[in-house]
Design a protein around this motif. Structure first.
Motif: not given
Length: 143
Positions: A97-125
């Motif tokens: 369970a902890l490993a899965w939560l860490k993968d979600v936090a790293r973005g390796l696992v994406e949830l099918d949820a209506a939650g909105i991802a927080p705004d990312q700072s910058g556009d990668g530049q």
């Protein structure tokens, strides 16, 4: 919104296990102590939120089934008093369970949820900021 409820624990692990883990007043144990279950679920949900908040706006609504299972596994581990050995299935499920939560936090696992991802700072530049120039060609003329 709660990610898991007492009934989820009963469905996954059985009523007898919850009775044994939560009834701290009756000998022999005979009832599920809802307050103990609620505390374990609350702690498990807080742990999950600490990982999910990095990628999702909380609370998630609707709650993905995989998150319910994960929170149930963590709550079960907490109810066992964290006294299980590393080869025990409860400890193994908690580690997964902890490993899965860490993968979600790293973005390796994406949830099918209506939650909105927080705004990312910058556009990668890369952005650089510096104070205004003190000296310029105009201010140095004549020196």
């Amino acid at each position: 919104m709660a990610y898991a409820a007492q009934q989820d624990l009963i469905d996954r692990f059985g009523e007898e296990e919850l009775v044994q883990l939560t009834d701290r007043t009756n000998l022999p144990a005979s009832t599920i102590d809802a307050d103990v279950v609620t505390a374990a679920l609350s702690d498990a949900e807080a742990l999950a939120d600490s990982y999910l908040a990095k990628r999702y706006q909380l609370p998630l609504d609707p709650v993905p089934d995989v998150l319910t299972r994960t929170v149930a596994d963590v709550a079960r581990y907490f109810l066992h008093g964290r006294r299980t050995d590393k080869d025990d299935p409860v400890t193994r499920d908690y580690g997964q369970a902890l490993a899965w939560l860490k993968d979600v936090a790293r973005g390796l696992v994406e949830l099918d949820a209506a939650g909105i991802a927080p705004d990312q700072s910058g556009d990668g530049q890369v952005q650089v900021s510096a104070p205004d120039r003190v000296f310029s060609r105009g201010s140095l003329s004549g020196f």
